[in-house]
Design a protein around this motif. Structure first.
Motif, PDB file in Angstrom:
ATOM      1  N   ALA B 237      17.324-112.551  17.581  1.00  0.00           N
ATOM      2  CA  ALA B 237      15.944-111.522  18.729  1.00  0.00           C
ATOM      3  C   ALA B 237      14.720-112.399  17.658  1.00  0.00           C
ATOM      4  CB  ALA B 237      16.579-110.878  18.716  1.00  0.00           C
ATOM      5  N   ASN B 238      14.804-112.427  16.281  1.00  0.00           N
ATOM      6  CA  ASN B 238      13.149-112.409  15.802  1.00  0.00           C
ATOM      7  C   ASN B 238      13.069-113.989  15.838  1.00  0.00           C
ATOM      8  OD1 ASN B 238      13.633-110.009  14.722  1.00  0.00           O
ATOM      9  ND2 ASN B 238      14.673-110.406  13.028  1.00  0.00           N
ATOM     10  N   LEU B 239      13.390-114.496  17.165  1.00  0.00           N
ATOM     11  CA  LEU B 239      12.383-116.343  16.889  1.00  0.00           C
ATOM     12  C   LEU B 239      10.745-115.847  18.006  1.00  0.00           C
ATOM     13  CD1 LEU B 239      14.891-118.439  18.106  1.00  0.00           C
ATOM     14  CD2 LEU B 239      14.029-118.455  16.279  1.00  0.00           C
ATOM     15  N   ARG B 240      10.262-116.305  17.239  1.00  0.00           N
ATOM     16  CA  ARG B 240       8.969-115.548  18.230  1.00  0.00           C
ATOM     17  C   ARG B 240       8.522-116.178  19.151  1.00  0.00           C
ATOM     18  NH1 ARG B 240       2.988-118.597  16.953  1.00  0.00           N
ATOM     19  NH2 ARG B 240       1.687-116.505  17.917  1.00  0.00           N
ATOM     20  N   PHE B 241       9.130-117.747  19.755  1.00  0.00           N
ATOM     21  CA  PHE B 241       8.927-117.891  20.780  1.00  0.00           C
ATOM     22  C   PHE B 241      10.043-118.407  21.167  1.00  0.00           C
ATOM     23  CE2 PHE B 241       5.219-119.801  19.028  1.00  0.00           C
ATOM     24  CZ  PHE B 241       4.386-119.242  20.140  1.00  0.00           C
ATOM     25  N   SER B 242      10.947-118.586  23.031  1.00  0.00           N
ATOM     26  CA  SER B 242      12.058-118.085  23.075  1.00  0.00           C
ATOM     27  C   SER B 242      12.842-119.799  23.750  1.00  0.00           C
ATOM     28  CB  SER B 242      12.289-117.201  24.445  1.00  0.00           C
ATOM     29  OG  SER B 242      11.301-118.170  25.728  1.00  0.00           O
ATOM     30  N   VAL B 243      14.067-119.811  23.079  1.00  0.00           N
ATOM     31  CA  VAL B 243      14.109-120.934  23.767  1.00  0.00           C
ATOM     32  C   VAL B 243      14.024-121.733  24.995  1.00  0.00           C
ATOM     33  CG1 VAL B 243      16.068-122.258  24.832  1.00  0.00           C
ATOM     34  CG2 VAL B 243      16.517-120.982  22.618  1.00  0.00           C
TER      35      VAL B 243
END
Lengths: 306, 306
Positions: B237-243
């Motif tokens: 959830a903490n990824l800045r840019f999503s997949v």
């Protein structure tokens, strides 16, 4: 011997330059130079037989692919020109490299595609080594035994994207004396996937010339021209780290595999009339870029603005 | 479905996890997950048949290879964690990436090899996307349709080599108003081939979990442990840019191919007890590194000092 990978109707094939400047096509079990290098066959006997008895084609009719179509890796040595030390405030005393994805490679005569979003894009003319026999921890004394041949790489670069993909940041480092403590160190780091690896940023070819035909890879004139005007007029004698040094150093970190490509770094010396490759903004100027290396050939690619 | 590529005596094969935690082996025409992804076959019907009727093996007996053995490219997104903005003085507002060579990949349980010459070496736990259907200019709305599945990447990094392969230099730029003039601009540039791409710097696996089994890749716990001590305890959830954002952005520059891998960036949040991954100097400490991602599995690799 000069070898290329070409598209022939629905298939790909290995082409060999004939004594009269045409090409002959190798048997079908070599769909590309990659396969020929990786086979341990006596491909030379077959190549000589092909030159004697195979059908011959005019080079004008060919659709050129990157001579190695899908190398396991394409390594590029950065700032490897004797003109560079004046410009370097601090930097490594060993070859520094990045990886160019094989998806960025295109053959001779295929377009270099630029878009407004890329910002400035310039050519970089380079001698490239094609690895014949892989290995790790290769001694410098026997390093050139691992070379299959030499080709030409135009290491297309977007300095705009390079600037965009650079971070000025506080890197996390361990704090001295505290196994769980960290300290922040102001640092710069840049990431090359886009600025060096976008689609068509790797024109390569047309030929791989086998190493027996290039006894000294450090005595080759390198010229880069834009729409016929010579920009760069340099020689591989000006490479800072030699082919043998780069192979030996690299292979002590990254195992080299048959078919890997190592681009040796940009030839930089401007021609008597020219500016610098950095002046040739392909996004703005379009046109056609040629890189010619003595004994290897001329790699020519038109720019297509999308 | 959970798939792996394994070595079985003299051949490689695709393994599928069974309901009882064993594995079944797919038919021989799939020597690896790469081939399975690139085939347009109905591999799922064959996989279900294999689970019903194939021989089953204990996972302890397996020799695990990287699930995708030789991806066309491995892209890694840098600094893609919401914990990072505080640390970034200036940097891109879009995903920045580098390429990890496929020669650096190793499977589950295989050693991470370090040498004194590497200096500090630390683990970086990451969710990785395996591309199923390639494409260019993929819209963000349909980007996840291009995902075959998810795996675990330990993006081994040497900050010592990163420092060594950084240049502080005067870059050549065009001079404004003079088409042949240049000016020198003080710049920093770093090259990742060694510090991110040395042999064994890419542990990956053990499983690729197909995307239908991971409806939300942004709700997965990520843990990194050193010799059983939890260092990182974070969530995707903490990824800045999503997949989806990374696939859409990347594919507007680099065409994605089936089997390509995109490592999404380091999970950073320290565990309640832990320090930082940067404290875990594998060259100094040795030991075993585990990266566990919810729904995918646990990637474990011992360190071997040579």
């Amino acid at each position: 011997m000069k070898l290329a990978t070409v598209q022939l109707e629905a298939r790909t094939a290995v082409a060999i330059e004939t004594a009269t400047g045409k090409v002959a096509i190798m048997p079908r079990h070599y769909p590309d130079v990659d396969t020929l290098i990786q086979s341990r066959d006596d491909w030379r006997t077959e190549a000589e037989e092909t030159l004697r008895s195979g059908a011959q084609y005019a080079t004008e009719a060919l659709n050129w692919l990157p001579p190695v179509v899908r190398p396991g890796k394409v390594l590029c040595v950065a700032l490897n020109n004797s003109a560079n030390p004046d410009r370097i405030i601090s930097g490594p005393q060993t070859p520094a490299m990045f990886v160019k994805p094989s998806s960025s490679l295109v053959g001779h005569c295929h377009p270099i595609i630029v878009k407004d979003a890329y910002g400035r894009v310039h050519p970089e003319p380079e001698l490239a080594v094609v690895v014949g026999r892989g290995g790790a921890d290769i001694p410098v004394e026997s390093a050139t035994d691992h070379v299959f041949g030499y080709t030409i790489m135009n290491d297309i670069t977007s300095p705009t994207m390079r600037g965009e993909d650079t971070f000025h940041y506080r890197a996390i480092h361990p704090a001295p004396g505290n196994p769980d403590g960290v300290r922040y160190v102001e640092s710069w780091v840049s990431y090359p996937a886009r600025y060096k690896g976008s689609d068509t940023f790797g024109p390569m070819g047309p030929w791989v010339v086998t190493s027996d035909d290039i006894p000294n890879p450090h005595a080759l004139n390198v010229r880069c021209s834009h729409d016929g005007r010579v920009i760069t007029d340099d020689t591989t004698a000006n490479l800072r780290f030699s082919v043998a040094e780069v192979i030996a150093f690299t292979s002590s970190y990254l195992t080299l595999d048959a078919g890997d490509v190592i681009a040796m770094g940009t030839a930089l010396r401007p021609s008597a009339k020219g500016g610098a490759v950095q002046n040739v903004d392909l996004t703005l100027l379009g046109g056609t870029i040629e890189v010619a290396i003595e004994r290897i050939g001329t790699l020519s690619n038109p720019v297509e603005h999308r």
